[in-house]
Design a protein around this motif. Structure first.
Motif, short mmCIF file in Angstrom:
data_model
loop_
_atom_site.label_atom_id
_atom_site.label_comp_id
_atom_site.label_asym_id
_atom_site.label_seq_id
_atom_site.Cartn_x
_atom_site.Cartn_y
_atom_site.Cartn_z
N GLU A 1 2.28 1.26 -4.44
CA GLU A 1 2.64 2.11 -5.61
C GLU A 1 4.20 3.28 -5.20
O GLU A 1 5.07 3.96 -5.76
CB GLU A 1 1.63 3.36 -5.07
N THR B 1 -12.04 -3.52 -4.90
CA THR B 1 -13.71 -3.05 -5.95
C THR B 1 -14.43 -4.20 -5.64
O THR B 1 -16.20 -4.22 -5.36
CB THR B 1 -13.33 -2.85 -7.69
N ARG C 1 -0.05 -4.79 -7.40
CA ARG C 1 -1.04 -3.48 -7.55
C ARG C 1 -3.07 -3.48 -8.49
O ARG C 1 -3.46 -3.17 -7.73
CB ARG C 1 -0.54 -2.18 -7.89
N ILE D 1 -1.80 -1.06 -1.19
CA ILE D 1 -1.72 -0.12 -2.63
C ILE D 1 -0.81 0.66 -2.49
O ILE D 1 0.21 0.58 -3.19
CB ILE D 1 -3.22 0.36 -2.65
N SER E 1 -6.02 -1.12 0.78
CA SER E 1 -5.74 0.72 0.44
C SER E 1 -4.24 0.79 1.05
O SER E 1 -3.49 1.67 0.49
CB SER E 1 -7.27 1.95 0.92
N ARG F 1 -5.85 -3.62 -6.85
CA ARG F 1 -7.29 -2.91 -6.81
C ARG F 1 -8.77 -3.15 -7.18
O ARG F 1 -9.79 -3.28 -6.83
CB ARG F 1 -7.11 -1.29 -8.01
#
Length: 186
Positions: free
Chosen positions: A12, A70, A62, A8, A5, A66
């Motif tokens: 971003e 997941t 990215r 990520i 996270s 993700r």
């Protein structure tokens, strides 16, 4: 999971910075195109293409990150389910050890025996109560017969007194009193 996270979020921020740079570059290309400087416009256009490729690459990275996050969550959930199933299996094994089928059959037989004994006791008590009630009926009949016999004896005397009694209002009262006397005795 935490690291993913954080990565990520870093990607971003980088994408946002590159998109801001893209806007500035587009504005610069428009300004140089208005001045008529083709060489500078072409160089800036190549930089814009390269910048957009970088943004696309970062967006792809990215998306992959993700997907990995997941997938890691799914693995964690599966691990939790597996641990839960392991605990349930242990509990079921322990219950199976405690629930010996032969023991359970014996308990059921004992229960059936006790239940049958209770049914017999209940039936015997019911019969005894019925017999006691029947005896009361016979005693009640004897009492009623005796009472009728006494009333008959008194009734003869009362009837002879009624025939000798005067007629009228007073006689009506005496008749009522005489009949009340019969009912009181009854």
């Amino acid at each position: 999971m935490h690291t993913i996270s954080v990565n990520i979020e870093g990607i971003e921020k980088e994408i946002s910075a590159l998109q801001s740079e893209e806007k500035k570059l587009v504005a610069e290309i428009k300004r140089t195109a208005k001045t008529g400087n083709e060489t500078a416009t072409k160089v800036l256009a190549r930089q814009l293409i390269w910048l957009r490729q970088q943004i696309a690459n970062l967006q792809g990275s990215r998306a992959q990150m993700r997907g990995i996050a997941t997938h890691a969550q799914a693995i964690s959930a599966q691990s939790s389910v597996a641990a839960g199933m392991k605990g349930a299996t242990k509990a079921m094994t322990a219950m199976n050890k405690q629930m010996d089928p032969a023991k359970q059959a014996k308990v059921m037989q004992d229960f059936q025996r006790q239940s049958a004994q209770l049914d017999m006791t209940t039936e015997m008590m019911s019969d005894a109560i019925d017999d006691a009630i029947d005896d009361d009926d016979e005693a009640e009949e004897e009492t009623e017969d005796l009472a009728n016999q006494v009333i008959d004896e008194i009734g003869i005397d009362v009837a002879s007194q009624l025939s000798a009694a005067p007629k009228g209002k007073i006689a009506g009262k005496r008749t009522e009193e005489s009949s009340r006397f019969v009912f009181i005795f009854f």
